[in-house]
Design a protein around this motif. Structure first.
Motif, PDB file in Angstrom:
ATOM      1  N   THR A 180     -20.794  -6.181  -5.437  1.00  8.92           N
ATOM      2  CA  THR A 180     -21.665  -6.103  -6.349  1.00  8.92           C
ATOM      3  C   THR A 180     -22.030  -7.791  -6.909  1.00  8.92           C
ATOM      4  O   THR A 180     -21.260  -8.549  -5.834  1.00  8.92           O
ATOM      5  CB  THR A 180     -21.030  -5.404  -7.495  1.00  8.92           C
ATOM      6  N   GLU A 218     -27.613   4.368  -3.699  1.00  9.60           N
ATOM      7  CA  GLU A 218     -28.754   5.525  -3.692  1.00  9.60           C
ATOM      8  C   GLU A 218     -28.444   6.409  -2.589  1.00  9.60           C
ATOM      9  O   GLU A 218     -28.297   7.754  -2.674  1.00  9.60           O
ATOM     10  CB  GLU A 218     -29.885   5.211  -3.637  1.00  9.60           C
ATOM     11  N   THR A 262     -23.911  -2.167  -4.542  1.00 10.56           N
ATOM     12  CA  THR A 262     -24.796  -1.921  -6.023  1.00 10.56           C
ATOM     13  C   THR A 262     -24.530  -2.818  -6.831  1.00 10.56           C
ATOM     14  O   THR A 262     -23.749  -3.605  -6.950  1.00 10.56           O
ATOM     15  CB  THR A 262     -23.532  -0.481  -6.256  1.00 10.56           C
ATOM     16  N   ARG A 275     -18.021  -1.111 -16.014  1.00  9.57           N
ATOM     17  CA  ARG A 275     -18.059  -0.555 -14.568  1.00  9.57           C
ATOM     18  C   ARG A 275     -17.219  -0.964 -13.431  1.00  9.57           C
ATOM     19  O   ARG A 275     -16.660  -0.398 -12.689  1.00  9.57           O
ATOM     20  CB  ARG A 275     -19.607  -0.424 -14.298  1.00  9.57           C
ATOM     21  N   ARG A 312     -25.183   8.584  -3.181  1.00  8.47           N
ATOM     22  CA  ARG A 312     -25.582   9.779  -4.108  1.00  8.47           C
ATOM     23  C   ARG A 312     -26.177  10.772  -3.500  1.00  8.47           C
ATOM     24  O   ARG A 312     -25.814  11.998  -3.495  1.00  8.47           O
ATOM     25  CB  ARG A 312     -26.249   8.950  -5.467  1.00  8.47           C
ATOM     26  N   GLY A 370     -25.557  -2.015 -10.251  1.00 11.33           N
ATOM     27  CA  GLY A 370     -25.080  -1.735 -11.802  1.00 11.33           C
ATOM     28  C   GLY A 370     -23.925  -0.628 -11.470  1.00 11.33           C
ATOM     29  O   GLY A 370     -23.571  -0.253 -12.395  1.00 11.33           O
ATOM     30  N   LEU A 371     -23.327  -0.547 -10.377  1.00  9.79           N
ATOM     31  CA  LEU A 371     -22.041   0.463 -10.170  1.00  9.79           C
ATOM     32  C   LEU A 371     -22.277   1.862 -10.873  1.00  9.79           C
ATOM     33  O   LEU A 371     -21.387   2.416 -11.479  1.00  9.79           O
ATOM     34  CB  LEU A 371     -21.017  -0.440 -10.873  1.00  9.79           C
ATOM     35  N   GLU A 372     -23.606   2.348 -10.874  1.00  9.29           N
ATOM     36  CA  GLU A 372     -23.814   3.704 -11.414  1.00  9.29           C
ATOM     37  C   GLU A 372     -23.284   4.683 -10.416  1.00  9.29           C
ATOM     38  O   GLU A 372     -24.131   5.257  -9.715  1.00  9.29           O
ATOM     39  CB  GLU A 372     -25.109   3.993 -11.651  1.00  9.29           C
ATOM     40  N   LEU A 373     -22.012   5.148 -10.090  1.00  4.42           N
ATOM     41  CA  LEU A 373     -21.410   5.673  -9.332  1.00  4.42           C
ATOM     42  C   LEU A 373     -20.272   6.846  -9.782  1.00  4.42           C
ATOM     43  O   LEU A 373     -19.707   6.285 -10.707  1.00  4.42           O
ATOM     44  CB  LEU A 373     -20.721   4.946  -8.095  1.00  4.42           C
ATOM     45  N   ASP A 374     -20.141   7.786  -9.178  1.00  7.33           N
ATOM     46  CA  ASP A 374     -19.068   8.864  -9.609  1.00  7.33           C
ATOM     47  C   ASP A 374     -17.798   8.680  -9.262  1.00  7.33           C
ATOM     48  O   ASP A 374     -17.596   8.802  -8.052  1.00  7.33           O
ATOM     49  CB  ASP A 374     -19.330  10.066  -9.427  1.00  7.33           C
TER      50      ASP A 374
END
Length: 305
Positions: free
Chosen positions: A192, A134, A169, A200, A137, A171-175
């Motif tokens: 992770t 987070e 992370t 991901r 981001r 969920g590995l919700e990264l760009d």
């Protein structure tokens, strides 16, 4: 900047208005924590380290800016004891007087020039910068850059040209198209859990990141993450948060040192504290090892008792 603790050079007490309350304490100094994604350092005037400050008459100290080499000495990681090298995890955070770790989601508005100058030094001393997804981001993290001022010291210490960034992370919700993953000097590490989505993980590896499993489920086990980074040769560890990650590290008992900047600001609102999440059963006790001041900012260093 002046050192309030430990006192290394104390001037004679001077009565202000006839009382003893005007005694001055000053001395050598250098320290801070800081919190922005870029490691550009701004100027900050400080007393000379390791000795008495000069006088400009009537006991007034003459400030000068510390060199980066002097700051590096002041903030050197502890020498490992004989045997296997031990990791040392240092956190670097900022807080307002009323406990806010951010303003409008970012830490930069509550920071200062001196804070930012030390920020770059702390990064330059580290093998790895550990940060939550987070924070990556929100703060717009970029790769740590190589700095010519520290190149020789890093080479002598067996370090690469710049610290790696390790992103914690689930969920590995990264760009993964961002420079943090596509163009770092040192490959970015993804910490992770074993249950992370395979697609991901594949996307992260395709972007050039090194994925390290440090948990049995979706999440990351802090103690396992610290060990995994040490296994990669990253024993000088620095975390810049955010609050959720720092809270997890505190709860797991793996934090060795906290560099905390107390900003002379009040923000109110509902901003996070420097550490969040569940409380520990018994409060962790840390020892104050250094306290510095400049322009109302207090720069403290606490180590595990």
């Amino acid at each position: 900047m002046r050192r309030l603790f430990p006192v290394t050079d104390q001037t004679p007490a001077r009565a202000l208005g006839g009382g003893a309350e005007g005694a001055e304490v000053r001395g050598a100094t250098g320290a801070a924590g800081a919190h922005a994604p870029g490691d550009s350092a701004r100027n900050a005037g400080v007393h000379a380290p390791g000795g008495s400050a000069g006088h400009a008459g009537a006991g007034a100290p003459v400030d000068r800016e510390w060199s980066l080499a002097e700051l590096a000495v002041a903030y050197a990681y502890p020498e490992p004891e004989a045997g296997a090298p031990r990791s040392w995890l240092r956190a670097n955070m900022v807080s307002t007087l009323d406990g806010a770790a951010q303003h409008e989601g970012r830490s930069q508005p509550i920071s200062s020039a001196a804070d930012m100058r030390i920020f770059g030094t702390l990064r330059a001393l580290a093998d790895v910068i550990v940060v939550g997804a987070e924070t990556v981001r929100q703060e717009g993290y970029r790769p740590a850059r190589a700095r010519a001022e520290f190149a020789q010291a890093r080479e002598a210490a067996g370090q690469g040209p710049a610290p790696a960034v390790a992103v914690v992370t689930a969920g590995l919700e990264l760009d993964f198209s961002l420079p943090l993953f596509t163009s770092p000097l040192v490959p970015t590490v993804i910490l992770t859990g074993a249950a992370a989505a395979p697609d991901r993980v594949a996307a992260a590896e395709k972007a050039g990141a090194r994925v390290v499993v440090a948990g049995d489920g979706m999440g990351v086990d802090p103690a396992r993450a610290v060990r995994a980074l040490a296994g990669l040769g990253h024993t000088r560890q620095l975390t810049e948060g955010g609050p959720r990650l720092l809270g997890q590290l505190v709860a797991a008992g793996v934090l060795d040192e906290l560099c905390l900047t107390l900003s002379p600001m009040l923000t109110a609102g509902d901003a996070q504290r420097i550490a969040g999440g569940p409380s520990v059963a018994v409060p962790r006790r840390f020892e104050l090892v250094s306290l510095l001041e400049e322009d109302g900012y207090l720069f403290s260093r606490y180590r595990r008792s």
